[in-house]
Design a protein around this motif. Structure first.
Motif, PDB file in Angstrom:
ATOM      1  N   ARG A   1     124.102  79.550 -11.520  1.00  0.00           N
ATOM      2  CA  ARG A   1     125.512  79.886 -11.303  1.00  0.00           C
ATOM      3  C   ARG A   1     126.315  79.749 -12.584  1.00  0.00           C
ATOM      4  O   ARG A   1     126.147  78.794 -13.338  1.00  0.00           O
ATOM      5  CB  ARG A   1     126.128  78.971 -10.239  1.00  0.00           C
ATOM      6  CG  ARG A   1     125.449  79.069  -8.875  1.00  0.00           C
ATOM      7  CD  ARG A   1     125.929  77.969  -7.935  1.00  0.00           C
ATOM      8  NE  ARG A   1     125.219  78.003  -6.678  1.00  0.00           N
ATOM      9  CZ  ARG A   1     125.622  78.675  -5.607  1.00  0.00           C
ATOM     10  NH1 ARG A   1     126.744  79.357  -5.649  1.00  0.00           N
ATOM     11  NH2 ARG A   1     124.921  78.671  -4.499  1.00  0.00           N
TER      12      ARG A   1
ATOM     13  N   LEU B   1     124.419  84.054  -9.958  1.00  0.00           N
ATOM     14  CA  LEU B   1     125.732  84.233  -9.338  1.00  0.00           C
ATOM     15  C   LEU B   1     126.793  83.961 -10.397  1.00  0.00           C
ATOM     16  O   LEU B   1     126.764  82.929 -11.063  1.00  0.00           O
ATOM     17  CB  LEU B   1     125.930  83.275  -8.156  1.00  0.00           C
ATOM     18  CG  LEU B   1     127.356  83.212  -7.595  1.00  0.00           C
ATOM     19  CD1 LEU B   1     127.688  84.505  -6.860  1.00  0.00           C
ATOM     20  CD2 LEU B   1     127.545  82.024  -6.664  1.00  0.00           C
TER      21      LEU B   1
ATOM     22  N   ASN C   1     118.652  86.413  -9.677  1.00  0.00           N
ATOM     23  CA  ASN C   1     118.959  85.044  -9.239  1.00  0.00           C
ATOM     24  C   ASN C   1     120.133  84.426  -9.996  1.00  0.00           C
ATOM     25  O   ASN C   1     120.117  83.244 -10.333  1.00  0.00           O
ATOM     26  CB  ASN C   1     117.731  84.135  -9.367  1.00  0.00           C
ATOM     27  CG  ASN C   1     116.581  84.610  -8.510  1.00  0.00           C
ATOM     28  OD1 ASN C   1     116.779  85.040  -7.373  1.00  0.00           O
ATOM     29  ND2 ASN C   1     115.376  84.549  -9.042  1.00  0.00           N
TER      30      ASN C   1
ATOM     31  N   PRO D   1     125.479  89.790 -12.508  1.00  0.00           N
ATOM     32  CA  PRO D   1     124.552  89.528 -11.408  1.00  0.00           C
ATOM     33  C   PRO D   1     123.671  90.732 -11.053  1.00  0.00           C
ATOM     34  O   PRO D   1     122.608  90.566 -10.452  1.00  0.00           O
ATOM     35  CB  PRO D   1     125.485  89.172 -10.235  1.00  0.00           C
ATOM     36  CG  PRO D   1     126.731  88.685 -10.882  1.00  0.00           C
ATOM     37  CD  PRO D   1     126.879  89.536 -12.108  1.00  0.00           C
TER      38      PRO D   1
ATOM     39  N   LEU E   1     119.041  79.642  -7.291  1.00  0.00           N
ATOM     40  CA  LEU E   1     120.115  80.483  -7.802  1.00  0.00           C
ATOM     41  C   LEU E   1     120.872  79.782  -8.919  1.00  0.00           C
ATOM     42  O   LEU E   1     121.397  78.692  -8.720  1.00  0.00           O
ATOM     43  CB  LEU E   1     121.079  80.835  -6.658  1.00  0.00           C
ATOM     44  CG  LEU E   1     122.201  81.829  -6.957  1.00  0.00           C
ATOM     45  CD1 LEU E   1     121.622  83.218  -7.192  1.00  0.00           C
ATOM     46  CD2 LEU E   1     123.183  81.871  -5.795  1.00  0.00           C
TER      47      LEU E   1
END
Length: 237
Positions: free
Chosen positions: A96, A135, A133, A128, A94
């Motif tokens: 970010r 955040l 994938n 998102p 993920l």
């Protein structure tokens, strides 16, 4: 100063930091240090395509605190460019983006000191849903000292929860929550419509608008003005 503290904290943890500062023209200041134009996403794409950089796994966005005031829309373009770059990097796991703000949220009934920073809410919500994938978390802090703030933002970047809106006040973490509210039943007969009344429906040529228009015509013999962004369909339709 917060940016410098975050670079130190990132490198101490074994990461590589690429610093972007806002300016009027694109310029490479040093290895891993660039000046980019806030309203030109291509500048960020150029930085991240530099062969000397590894694939990025995250991006703390500090310009709402340290970058000064940008015209409306430019900060959102930067966030969109960051999201696109992280997506193209195909980093494992993920990715970010931590959007740091200060004074952009009211948690304990305090006055919102920097309402213009609320423009970051939209990309925090939308990106998102468009980029797999990814955040995006908006973190509103009180700006105590750079070292403490950097530690807090690094912790938020590593937090496993999926919170999108977080605020820190007096050492406590607050997260936005939504609760289901039961609506009181309402009879259609009680709606404030007049028979043969005239009603303007904006977006009236869309699905919801046409459904409302049909209901008003059927139940109240209403005269209707329907507006939309697209031209009328052919008479046969």
């Amino acid at each position: 100063s917060l940016g410098a503290a975050l670079v130190s904290r990132t490198e101490a943890a074994g990461g590589k930091a690429i610093r972007l500062v806002p300016g009027q023209a694109f310029e490479k200041l040093a290895d891993g240090h660039y000046r980019v134009r806030p309203g030109v996403p291509a500048d960020i794409a150029t930085v991240l395509s530099d062969g000397r950089h590894l694939s990025p796994v995250g991006a703390p966005y500090l310009w709402d605190i340290e970058g000064g005031e940008f015209p409306s829309g430019r900060g959102e373009l930067v966030l969109s460019a960051l999201a696109e770059a992280l997506h193209k990097a195909k980093s494992p796991g993920l990715a970010r983006i931590i959007v740091a703000t200060s004074g952009a949220a009211s948690v304990l009934d305090e006055r919102i000191a920097r309402a213009s920073k609320g423009f970051s809410v939209a990309p925090t919500l939308v990106l998102p849903t468009e980029v797999p994938n990814l955040l995006v978390r908006m973190v509103d802090i009180q700006s105590r000292d750079p070292a403490s703030d950097a530690e807090l933002l690094v912790a938020e970047a590593g937090s496993p929860d999926g919170e999108q809106f977080v605020a820190w006040r007096y050492g406590r973490r607050f997260a936005r929550r939504y609760e289901r509210v039961a609506l009181v039943p309402s009879a259609a007969s009680g709606a404030p419509f007049k028979r043969h009344g005239v009603y303007l429906i904006t977006g009236g040529l869309g699905g919801i608008g046409l459904a409302i228009a049909k209901w008003l015509a059927t139940h109240h013999s209403a005269k209707l003005l329907l507006t939309g962004k697209r031209p009328l369909p052919p008479p046969s339709e």
